[in-house]
Design a protein around this motif. Structure first.
Motif, PDB file in Angstrom:
ATOM      1  N   UNK A 176       0.804  -1.219   0.000  1.00 26.24           N
ATOM      2  CA  UNK A 176       0.000   0.000   0.000  1.00 26.24           C
ATOM      3  C   UNK A 176       0.837   1.270   0.000  1.00 26.24           C
ATOM      4  N   UNK A 177       2.132   1.158   0.344  1.00 19.60           N
ATOM      5  CA  UNK A 177       3.004   2.339   0.309  1.00 19.60           C
ATOM      6  C   UNK A 177       3.095   2.934  -1.089  1.00 19.60           C
ATOM      7  N   UNK A 178       2.974   2.099  -2.104  1.00 24.34           N
ATOM      8  CA  UNK A 178       3.083   2.589  -3.486  1.00 24.34           C
ATOM      9  C   UNK A 178       1.998   3.614  -3.770  1.00 24.34           C
ATOM     10  N   UNK A 179       0.796   3.376  -3.295  1.00 22.55           N
ATOM     11  CA  UNK A 179      -0.290   4.329  -3.543  1.00 22.55           C
ATOM     12  C   UNK A 179      -0.226   5.524  -2.595  1.00 22.55           C
ATOM     13  N   UNK A 180       0.420   5.365  -1.434  1.00 21.57           N
ATOM     14  CA  UNK A 180       0.488   6.449  -0.459  1.00 21.57           C
ATOM     15  C   UNK A 180       1.675   7.386  -0.659  1.00 21.57           C
ATOM     16  N   UNK A 181       2.731   6.916  -1.315  1.00 19.37           N
ATOM     17  CA  UNK A 181       3.915   7.753  -1.498  1.00 19.37           C
ATOM     18  C   UNK A 181       4.126   8.050  -2.987  1.00 19.37           C
ATOM     19  N   UNK A 182       3.980   9.311  -3.341  1.00 18.10           N
ATOM     20  CA  UNK A 182       4.101   9.687  -4.755  1.00 18.10           C
ATOM     21  C   UNK A 182       5.470   9.355  -5.356  1.00 18.10           C
ATOM     22  N   UNK A 183       6.595   9.428  -4.594  1.00 14.56           N
ATOM     23  CA  UNK A 183       7.866   9.035  -5.221  1.00 14.56           C
ATOM     24  C   UNK A 183       7.855   7.565  -5.678  1.00 14.56           C
ATOM     25  N   UNK A 184       7.211   6.699  -4.916  1.00 14.49           N
ATOM     26  CA  UNK A 184       7.119   5.290  -5.325  1.00 14.49           C
ATOM     27  C   UNK A 184       6.237   5.145  -6.565  1.00 14.49           C
ATOM     28  N   UNK A 185       5.151   5.919  -6.629  1.00 17.36           N
ATOM     29  CA  UNK A 185       4.276   5.883  -7.815  1.00 17.36           C
ATOM     30  C   UNK A 185       5.050   6.291  -9.065  1.00 17.36           C
ATOM     31  N   UNK A 186       5.836   7.375  -8.944  1.00 17.03           N
ATOM     32  CA  UNK A 186       6.611   7.858 -10.098  1.00 17.03           C
ATOM     33  C   UNK A 186       7.657   6.835 -10.531  1.00 17.03           C
ATOM     34  N   UNK A 187       8.307   6.204  -9.560  1.00 22.15           N
ATOM     35  CA  UNK A 187       9.326   5.206  -9.899  1.00 22.15           C
ATOM     36  C   UNK A 187       8.702   3.986 -10.562  1.00 22.15           C
ATOM     37  N   UNK A 188       7.547   3.574 -10.081  1.00 20.95           N
ATOM     38  CA  UNK A 188       6.859   2.434 -10.691  1.00 20.95           C
ATOM     39  C   UNK A 188       6.481   2.759 -12.132  1.00 20.95           C
ATOM     40  N   UNK A 189       6.042   3.981 -12.390  1.00 20.10           N
ATOM     41  CA  UNK A 189       5.664   4.362 -13.750  1.00 20.10           C
ATOM     42  C   UNK A 189       6.871   4.394 -14.696  1.00 20.10           C
ATOM     43  N   UNK A 190       8.072   4.526 -14.149  1.00 25.02           N
ATOM     44  CA  UNK A 190       9.299   4.492 -14.958  1.00 25.02           C
ATOM     45  C   UNK A 190       9.773   3.066 -15.222  1.00 25.02           C
TER      46      UNK A 190
END
Length: 156
Positions: free
Chosen positions: A51-65
């Motif tokens: 759930x950290x991926x949805x709560x932390x925008x830096x993780x969201x951006x890294x996943x999209x890369x």
């Protein structure tokens, strides 16, 4: 934490206090400095809670890369991984899992709590990237046995 000699691979850490985004980007910059052929898909970030991926925008951006993000249990199910692993806010079990992944080229830890890193830092002496500097050797305290009536004398 592990038996025998640790595998030779680069290791680094970012200790608390550090903002999550700052710690992640220090770790990623270090990882890219270790290998010229590294791509975003060669990075794996281990998290304790998906759930950290949805709560932390830096993780969201890294996943999209293209960065692979998952739990230590998910990573353990992989046959091998030939990239860099970032243990984000690890506990001791996550660090053991990161070290055990087959084919890993380097391990970086980004701490939320320095207590979780102390043993790993003491064993592997990783490069310090930011935050508090942790001791690279475990502190050894010798037990002193005192018999009843024995007076302790300082050594000259």
């Amino acid at each position: 934490m592990s038996s025998g000699a640790p595998p030779h691979r680069p290791r680094a850490y970012v200790a608390a206090p550090v903002a999550p985004a700052t710690g992640l980007f220090q770790a990623i910059n270090w990882a890219f400095d270790q290998a010229e052929d590294l791509t975003w898909s060669d990075l794996r970030i281990l998290v304790s809670d998906p759930g950290l991926v949805t709560r932390l925008s830096p993780l969201q951006r890294l996943k999209s890369r293209g960065v692979r993000i998952g739990t230590a249990e998910q990573a353990a199910g992989a046959r091998s991984f030939h990239g860099m692993v970032i243990a984000f806010r690890p506990d001791a079990a996550m660090l053991v899992a990161a070290e055990a992944l087959s084919g890993v080229r380097a391990v970086v830890a980004v701490a939320a709590s320095n207590d979780q890193l102390r043993e790993w830092v003491g064993i592997y002496a990783p490069q310090h990237l930011g935050g508090v500097v942790l001791p690279t050797r475990p502190e050894v305290t010798a037990a002193v046995s005192v018999r009843p009536g024995q007076v302790l004398q300082p050594h000259a």
